[in-house]
Motif scaffolding. Structure first.
Motif, short mmCIF file in Angstrom:
data_model
loop_
_atom_site.label_atom_id
_atom_site.label_comp_id
_atom_site.label_asym_id
_atom_site.label_seq_id
_atom_site.Cartn_x
_atom_site.Cartn_y
_atom_site.Cartn_z
N PRO A 126 95.42 13.45 84.81
CA PRO A 126 96.51 14.36 84.63
C PRO A 126 96.78 15.05 83.80
O PRO A 126 96.46 15.73 83.35
CB PRO A 126 96.18 12.46 83.81
N PRO A 127 98.49 14.67 83.71
CA PRO A 127 99.15 16.27 82.79
C PRO A 127 97.97 16.79 81.31
O PRO A 127 98.04 17.38 81.27
CB PRO A 127 100.34 15.78 82.78
N GLU A 128 97.95 15.04 80.65
CA GLU A 128 97.41 15.87 79.83
C GLU A 128 95.78 16.17 79.69
O GLU A 128 95.94 16.82 78.23
CB GLU A 128 97.40 14.09 78.78
N ILE A 129 95.28 15.55 80.42
CA ILE A 129 93.79 16.19 80.67
C ILE A 129 93.94 17.74 81.28
O ILE A 129 93.42 18.63 81.05
CB ILE A 129 93.10 15.18 81.61
N ARG A 130 95.00 17.52 81.76
CA ARG A 130 94.75 18.85 82.48
C ARG A 130 95.06 20.42 81.27
O ARG A 130 95.19 21.03 81.34
CB ARG A 130 95.85 19.05 84.05
N ASP A 131 96.51 19.99 80.50
CA ASP A 131 96.62 20.60 79.20
C ASP A 131 95.51 20.77 78.44
O ASP A 131 95.72 21.95 77.93
CB ASP A 131 98.07 19.79 78.86
N MET A 132 94.83 19.54 78.10
CA MET A 132 93.30 19.75 77.18
C MET A 132 92.61 20.94 78.16
O MET A 132 92.03 22.02 77.52
CB MET A 132 92.48 18.52 76.88
N ILE A 133 92.89 20.68 78.95
CA ILE A 133 91.64 21.73 79.89
C ILE A 133 92.39 23.69 80.21
O ILE A 133 91.47 24.39 79.90
CB ILE A 133 91.13 21.06 81.07
N SER A 134 93.27 22.78 79.79
CA SER A 134 94.22 24.69 80.02
C SER A 134 94.44 25.84 78.55
O SER A 134 94.84 26.33 78.83
CB SER A 134 95.23 24.56 81.29
N ARG A 135 94.40 24.35 77.69
CA ARG A 135 94.45 25.40 76.92
C ARG A 135 93.56 26.69 76.23
O ARG A 135 92.73 26.85 76.37
CB ARG A 135 94.09 24.45 74.99
N ASP A 179 94.61 28.88 70.13
CA ASP A 179 95.75 28.08 69.86
C ASP A 179 95.12 27.23 68.95
O ASP A 179 95.74 26.35 68.08
CB ASP A 179 96.69 27.20 70.41
N HIS A 180 93.80 26.94 69.04
CA HIS A 180 93.21 26.23 68.61
C HIS A 180 91.78 26.06 67.39
O HIS A 180 91.19 27.25 67.63
CB HIS A 180 92.50 24.73 69.60
N GLN A 181 91.44 25.70 66.87
CA GLN A 181 90.17 25.66 65.76
C GLN A 181 89.42 24.83 66.18
O GLN A 181 89.70 24.37 66.05
CB GLN A 181 90.83 25.39 64.21
N THR A 182 88.41 26.27 66.48
CA THR A 182 86.83 25.22 67.15
C THR A 182 86.26 24.13 65.47
O THR A 182 86.34 24.43 64.71
CB THR A 182 85.98 25.96 67.00
N LYS A 183 86.38 22.70 66.91
CA LYS A 183 85.13 21.89 65.57
C LYS A 183 83.70 22.12 65.92
O LYS A 183 82.98 22.67 66.64
CB LYS A 183 85.34 20.69 67.05
N PRO A 184 83.33 21.91 64.51
CA PRO A 184 82.05 22.06 64.49
C PRO A 184 80.63 21.15 64.87
O PRO A 184 81.53 20.22 66.01
CB PRO A 184 81.80 21.73 62.99
N GLY A 191 79.56 22.04 76.22
CA GLY A 191 80.14 21.49 75.50
C GLY A 191 81.03 22.80 74.15
O GLY A 191 81.76 22.42 73.69
N ALA A 192 80.93 24.08 73.78
CA ALA A 192 81.60 25.18 73.14
C ALA A 192 82.51 25.30 73.91
O ALA A 192 83.77 25.47 73.17
CB ALA A 192 80.48 26.20 72.74
N TRP A 193 82.65 25.40 75.19
CA TRP A 193 83.73 25.77 76.08
C TRP A 193 85.14 24.78 75.48
O TRP A 193 86.77 24.75 75.38
CB TRP A 193 83.71 25.96 77.07
N GLY A 198 89.70 22.41 71.34
CA GLY A 198 89.53 21.39 70.52
C GLY A 198 90.32 20.31 71.31
O GLY A 198 90.58 18.99 70.29
N PHE A 199 88.26 19.78 71.91
CA PHE A 199 88.26 18.79 72.07
C PHE A 199 86.80 18.86 72.45
O PHE A 199 86.21 20.00 72.62
CB PHE A 199 89.48 17.59 73.05
N SER A 200 86.37 17.38 72.64
CA SER A 200 85.11 17.11 73.56
C SER A 200 84.35 16.09 74.28
O SER A 200 85.72 15.62 74.19
CB SER A 200 83.86 16.94 71.71
N TYR A 201 83.22 15.94 75.00
CA TYR A 201 83.55 14.94 75.66
C TYR A 201 83.13 13.92 75.47
O TYR A 201 84.08 12.97 75.56
CB TYR A 201 82.06 15.42 76.15
N ARG A 202 82.71 13.61 74.08
CA ARG A 202 82.96 12.20 73.62
C ARG A 202 84.70 11.63 73.37
O ARG A 202 84.73 10.62 73.80
CB ARG A 202 82.11 12.13 72.29
N GLU A 203 85.39 13.02 72.85
CA GLU A 203 86.97 12.13 73.38
C GLU A 203 86.78 12.29 74.34
O GLU A 203 88.13 11.23 74.77
CB GLU A 203 87.56 13.41 72.32
N LEU A 204 86.80 12.92 75.55
CA LEU A 204 87.28 12.65 76.61
C LEU A 204 87.45 11.21 76.91
O LEU A 204 87.86 10.52 78.29
CB LEU A 204 86.52 14.11 77.64
#
Length: 142
Positions: A124-133, A137-142, A36-38, A43-49
């Motif tokens: 999909p490319p957009e999911i692969r991009d999320m995972i490969s960030r 480059d991203h601010q950690t979500k609380p 979850g921290a990863w 820049g995303f959470s399991y919930r958003e996925l």
């Protein structure tokens, strides 16, 4: 080289057995907390996925115990993606006991990307991009 995420965890009394050692099954909860921290570092959470209609269930889990962790110890769970395939990915883990500095446990989990049909889908490319960030480059979500 994969980017490693570290999640610091204090071992709670209820996570130990009668001898005061961390109960073996709790390592899988700690692996999940570190995953979850990863995600948040990218820049995303399991919930958003899941809101996007995708799920990453664990289809295989492995842990190798090499040392001890006790009640009230601080541990660091290191997690990284070691392999990505068409529809699956592998997370690797290392648990370090801060008081001894020793690696006490290693492990991995395999996850399959599933869509709303509950069947494996090509990532999909957009999911692969999320995972490969890159976390830098991203601010950690609380």
């Amino acid at each position: 080289m994969p980017t490693i995420t570290e999640e610091r965890i204090r071992v709670r009394y209820g996570e130990t057995d009668q001898m005061g050692h961390a109960y073996y099954a709790n390592y899988f909860y700690w692996f999940e907390q570190a995953r979850g921290a990863w995600c948040r570092e990218r820049g995303f959470s399991y919930r958003e996925l899941e809101e996007l209609g995708f799920f990453l269930p664990v289809v295989e889990a492995h842990a190798e115990y090499k040392g001890e962790v006790h009640y009230d110890d601080w541990i660091v769970v290191r997690v990284w993606v070691s392999e990505m395939r068409r529809a699956s990915m592998r997370f690797d883990y290392e648990v370090v006991n801060e008081s001894t500095g020793k690696t006490t446990t290693t492990g991995h989990t395999w996850h399959v990307l599933m869509g709303t049909s509950r069947r494996a889908v090509t990532m999909p490319p957009e999911i692969r991009d999320m995972i490969s960030r890159d976390p830098a480059d991203h601010q950690t979500k609380p």
